[in-house]
Design an enzyme around this catalytic site. Structure first.
Site, short mmCIF file in Angstrom:
data_model
loop_
_atom_site.label_atom_id
_atom_site.label_comp_id
_atom_site.label_asym_id
_atom_site.label_seq_id
_atom_site.Cartn_x
_atom_site.Cartn_y
_atom_site.Cartn_z
N HIS A 1 30.06 -32.87 -45.18
CA HIS A 1 28.63 -33.01 -45.45
C HIS A 1 28.31 -32.61 -46.89
CE1 HIS A 1 28.10 -32.24 -40.91
NE2 HIS A 1 27.80 -33.52 -41.14
N LYS B 1 21.35 -34.09 -26.55
CA LYS B 1 22.51 -33.34 -27.01
C LYS B 1 22.21 -31.85 -26.99
CE LYS B 1 24.46 -36.75 -30.19
NZ LYS B 1 24.87 -36.99 -31.59
#
Length: 160
Positions: free
Chosen positions: A18, A42
């Protein structure tokens, strides 16, 4: 007109993959908003607050980087923050096929928003948050995949 870009994701946890994409994208935009998407289907390993805190700490000396959480359609969040670009990181060809389908839908929903794809640096191509979570869960050495701020906060590295 300011070039504002949204980098959406779950960032659960924030990885070196990231930060590689963020660091390399930063020169392209006036402002880069790291958008932590909240997906009700999730169950994340780390809280939204923890993920926001990590990103703020990692980029505390970079005023062009903002962080926020959001729910709902990414293009709607783009409108809210006045972002004309969505940034997506690509590791493999299979990522591109999946991401292109999402980009095409986003473009139909909001034709003013462009999706920009950056391929990750080769040394980070195997790093996926899903895999890192498994390494953490089963007490493996996940520190090598994470920024120090993240590794330190989950006690993977001794504090100096």
């Amino acid at each position: 007109m300011q070039r504002i870009c949204l980098f959406p994701g779950t960032f659960d946890p924030v990885t070196l993959g990231h930060t590689d994409i963020i660091d390399r994208a930063l020169p392209l935009f006036d402002e880069l908003v790291i958008g932590i998407g909240i997906n009700s289907s999730k169950v994340p390993m780390f809280t939204v607050e923890q993920r926001v805190e990590w990103i703020r700490e990692i980029y505390k000396h970079e005023p062009r980087i903002k962080v926020a959480s959001y729910e709902g359609l990414t293009v709607n969040f783009c409108k809210e923050i006045k972002a004309r670009f969505i940034l997506r990181g690509i590791r493999y060809v299979s990522d591109f096929e999946y991401e292109k389908a999402i980009a095409d839908i986003n473009r139909k929903l909001e034709h003013e928003v462009e999706t920009i794809f950056l391929t990750c640096s080769p040394e980070y191509s195997t790093i996926a948050s899903t895999l890192v979570r498994d390494v953490i869960r089963y007490k493996g050495d996940a520190a090598q995949f994470l920024p120090d701020v993240v590794a330190n906060s989950i006690n993977l590295k001794p504090s100096i």
